[in-house]
Enzyme design. Structure first.
Site: not given
Ligand code: ADP
Length: 821
Positions: A192, A244, A266, A300, A400
């Site tokens: 997806k 994500g 991750e 990321c 973040e």
């Protein structure tokens, strides 16, 4: 006029890449994109569609199907059906498919690059020169692994159907990181894409069909988080691979808890970019540009915290501001643009809110003189932003931001740099800048991160594993280490059954023979002699008074009374009292974790040779007291003397095996195309909790704890509540074997109660749990708090092979060291 002057006075002229190939492709589909299931295009059963928007213009690119749980089910079914054939397809044939996919991606690279840029907003320079070439490289590299699977992973097999969920920041690259290793290893896939960026995944689906990939091997279902959740929850999926946010990662960790689904995550990061005063500052400035303005900072592993040594901080910041002034934000299709569009308005809002918060909390915000132009453009644009005077605990230093925002801090000494670098819950990447290679490598080993770049940043390659420490997740993508996410061990055919001719000591005190366990593989119990008599050279199971001794806890190298002052009675299989152990509670666990944490660093830094010596010494001391341990096994489990002796022998052999591996479970040097050596080093997890199985209480200790120790972990062990005495008897062996205080801590008590405290504890880095399926689910759920890695198994199942134990006891750090003048 001289040329040099001309270059200063010439007006900027845009150099846009043509959008036509992508627009034509969209037009061919009449702007409507269905689901790709079983190599066919299907309408979503819920008849729901959503818009895919170009974030640089705000204009709609097309309508994308929202897959329902029924559609997810159809895709999983197709993948399941395809699995039977695909997993048996010879590696060479699979390799040819992967190779064909790689070739097709290269042949259509311009279309992929333009489409990716339009869908995501990232500059064409990046999609053209980084994303798409890396995608092709990933398929080429993994074509090789498909070819080599039988030879290189001989004891492993495909997992089954893999559900993969990816984010929007590197849409096609993340797809390749997921799909290439999965199908190379013989799995089938339901993937997806993120709802903002589905289009290149659908173009990829067409490629799969065009190369004749068998139907059902790759299925692409589009949709938002609801579709992702349905895929995660589907009962016929064997593994979930997710990239994500940490928040969604947590939801997925909880949703898959106790399901036996393999999981790799991750997640987010807040990576440090560390500049020492001897660094080449001009290179470091260019590094910062790549670290935080690559892909608008929506990376990321973005180097979002700049840590500069105090002496050069002013100089560095000045150079950086001058460079920022020259960055160009604008149309992502313009080949001269450095920073493109933010993926969506919601993301833009979030960045602006966090920047405001940073300023409100007292940091100094700086943007280039032209920053205001960004908000005047149509589409989502945000200027490069630099914060100085940032407090290490402030929001912008901890959260973040996922945008082009850099938070700068200073340090004085390398020790302070390490502390600041590790002052985050994340651990994805780090970048270290110094001309002193000794210093840089020393720091690289101390920073908690899955990838460390020396004098470079944001380098990726299929040959080098990528993934996090701590709350950045677990599992690796790429490299040999990444393959293990997509295979499982073929169960050992060896059973714990009698095999004549082995069995060690006979009644009457014959010498124990060397056990038959060829224990480089599974920790196996050597056999019993069927005719064994149950007489005893030591304790007997009957006629003995209860032992008036309560074993204490073993914490920080000392025997400690249980905090709660309660004891548990331990009985033999025929219900005789054979001893008592302390009933540990939360406080005991906390003390044990504290002791383990205090010991962890020193033990991890000790040499592998030293750890091996201590394990050999342990084996020697255990052998010296082998009779006692054998009798204790008999008392607790009712094993025959021969089997008990054999268990002792197998445990000793396991200690030898672990000692042998201590200095041989090496890293690798990955062959990446960049001018680098990439050192893939297995590092210990840190503080590792092991909740022991019931069966073979001594052998289990040796099979699980010894390799973990060999790899440099500090342990908190909860012995089997049924048979804890083998562990408590070990105290004296541990004390006499030079095991440093705090390296092994043992807390007895109720398994699930103690496991709960351990899995909730934020200072435990990983937990292995043997117990009920409910217990396994509880441990995995609770572990989501700090995203600790879990490994669960049955209380009475076969013990795992040593190579699995070694892998679970370590995490791979990839250190990129450049070479060349
Ligand atoms: P980001 O912050 O990068 O957008 P997210 O974690 O929100 O990251 O999204 C990453 C992927 O996870 C996307 O494909 C998104 O649709 C999907 N997703 C979002 N929520 C869930 C969920 N509850 N379960 C599974 N997947 C989800």
């Amino acid at each position: 006029m001289k040329v040099a002057e001309l270059t200063k006075t010439l007006a900027y002229g845009a150099a846009p890449e043509a959008a036509k190939p992508a627009l034509d492709w969209i037009a061919e589909h009449e702007g409507k994109f269905q689901l790709f299931i079983n190599n066919e295009w299907k309408n979503p059963s819920g008849k729901e569609w959503f818009d895919s928007i170009n974030p640089a213009t705000g204009k709609k690119l097309g309508s994308v199907a929202q897959a329902t749980p029924a559609d997810v089910n159809a895709a999983v079914k197709a993948a399941r059906k395809a699995f039977a054939g695909w997993s048996k397809t010879p590696g060479h044939i699979r390799a040819r498919y992967l190779y064909a996919i790689a070739r097709q991606i290269q042949k259509h690279s311009r279309l992929f690059a333009v489409l990716e840029t339009m869908d995501n907003g990232k500059p064409i320079r990046e999609t053209r020169d980084i994303d798409i070439p890396l995608v092709a490289r990933h398929f080429y590299h993994h074509a090789g692994w498909a070819q080599l699977m039988d030879r290189e992973l001989p004891d492993h097999q495909s997992l089954g159907v893999v559900g993969q969920i990816i984010p929007w920041n590197f849409p096609l690259l993340m797809l390749s990181w997921k799909i290439a290793p999965a199908i190379a290893m013989g799995n089938t896939v339901v993937l997806k894409p993120a709802e903002f960026t589905s289009l290149t995944a659908l173009l990829f689906a067409e490629i799969c069909a065009s190369v004749g990939l068998p139907p059902g091997v790759v299925n692409i279902i589009t949709g938002d988080g609801r579709t992702g959740a349905a895929l995660v929850e589907h009962s016929d999926v064997d593994k979930i691979a997710f990239t994500g946010s940490t928040d969604v990662g947590r939801i997925i960790r909880k949703a898959t808890a106790g399901t036996q689904k393999k999981l790799s995550l991750e997640l987010g990061g807040k990576s440090p970019f560390i500049v020492f005063d001897d660094a080449d500052l001009d290179s470091a400035v260019e590094g910062v540009v790549d670290a935080i303005w690559f892909n608008q900072g929506q990376v990321c592993c973005a180097g979002s915290r700049l840590l500069v040594q105090e002496g050069v901080a002013d100089k560095m910041i000045k150079k950086l501001r001058a460079r920022m002034e020259k960055l160009r934000v604008g149309d992502p299709l313009d080949k001269a643009v450095d920073i493109g569009a933010i993926v969506a308005p919601v993301q833009l809002k979030q960045i602006a809110a966090l920047v405001k918060q940073g300023a409100d909390e007292g940091a100094t915000m700086w943007q280039p003189s032209w920053a205001a132009e960004c908000s005047k453009r149509e589409g989502c644009f945000y200027p490069p932003t630099l914060f100085t005077n940032v407090a290490p605990a402030s929001t912008i230093a901890q959260v973040e931001i996922f945008g082009p925002v850099l938070a700068a801090m200073t340090f004085r000494t390398p020790e302070e740099a390490v502390k600041l670098a590790n002052n985050t819950r994340y651990g994805l990447a780090a970048s270290i800048w110094s001309e002193d290679i000794n210093l840089a490598l020393d720091l690289a080993t101390q920073v908690k991160a899955g990838t460390v770049w020396i004098n470079s940043t944001n380098q990726f390659d299929a040959a080098s594993g990528f993934g996090g420490y701590r709350e950045s997740g677990f599992g690796r993508e790429g490299g040999r280490e990444g393959l293990f996410e997509y295979v499982k061990r073929i169960p050992s055919t060896h059973k714990l059954e009698p095999s004549p001719g082995h069995g060690g000591r006979q009644d009457g005190g014959e010498k124990r023979t060397s056990a038959n366990a060829k224990t480089l593989g599974a920790a196996r119990l050597p056999a019993q002699k069927a005719s064994e008599k149950r007489t005893s050279a030591g304790l007997s199971l009957s006629g003995m008074p209860p032992i008036d001794r309560t074993a204490k806890m073993f914490i920080g190298g000392k025997q400690a009374r249980p905090d709660g002052g309660l004891s548990l009675t331990i009985t033999s299989p025929d219900k005789k009292i054979i001893g008592e152990v302390g009933a540990g509670n939360r406080k005991d666990i906390r003390n044990a974790v504290e002791a383990a944490r205090a010991a962890a660093n020193g033990w991890a830094k000790s040499t592998a040779h030293n750890r091996a010596q201590i394990l050999y010494y342990l084996a020697e001391n255990l052998a010296a007291r082998g009779d006692e341990f054998a009798q204790r096994i008999r008392q607790q489990t009712g094993a025959t003397l021969a089997n008990a002796n054999a268990e002792v022998e197998a445990a000793i052999e396991q200690l030898f095996t672990a000692a042998a591996w201590a200095d041989k479970y090496d890293g690798r040097i990955h062959g990446v195309p960049q001018r680098n050596v990439t050192l893939a080093m297995p590092e210990p997890m840190g503080v590792l909790a092991i909740v022991m199985p019931d069966e073979h209480p001594l052998l289990a200790l040796a099979a699980l704890a010894a390799p973990a120790l060999a790899m440099g972990n500090a342990l908190v062990i909860v012995p089997s509540p049924q048979h804890p005495l083998s562990a408590t008897d070990l105290y004296q062996v541990l004390e006499t074997s030079d095991v440093p205080h705090g390296t092994v801590n043992i807390v007895t008590g109720q398994r699930d109660e103690l496991a709960k405290t351990l899995s909730e504890h934020d200072d435990v880095d990983a937990i292995w749990y043997a117990g009920s399926t409910d217990g396994q689910a509880a441990v995995q759920k609770a572990s989501a708090a700090n995203m600790k890695r879990t490994w669960v198994m049955a209380a009475n199942g076969p013990l795992p092979d040593v190579d699995e134990v070694l892998r679970e006891a370590t995490q791979v750090k990839n250190i990129w060291v450049p070479y060349g003048a």
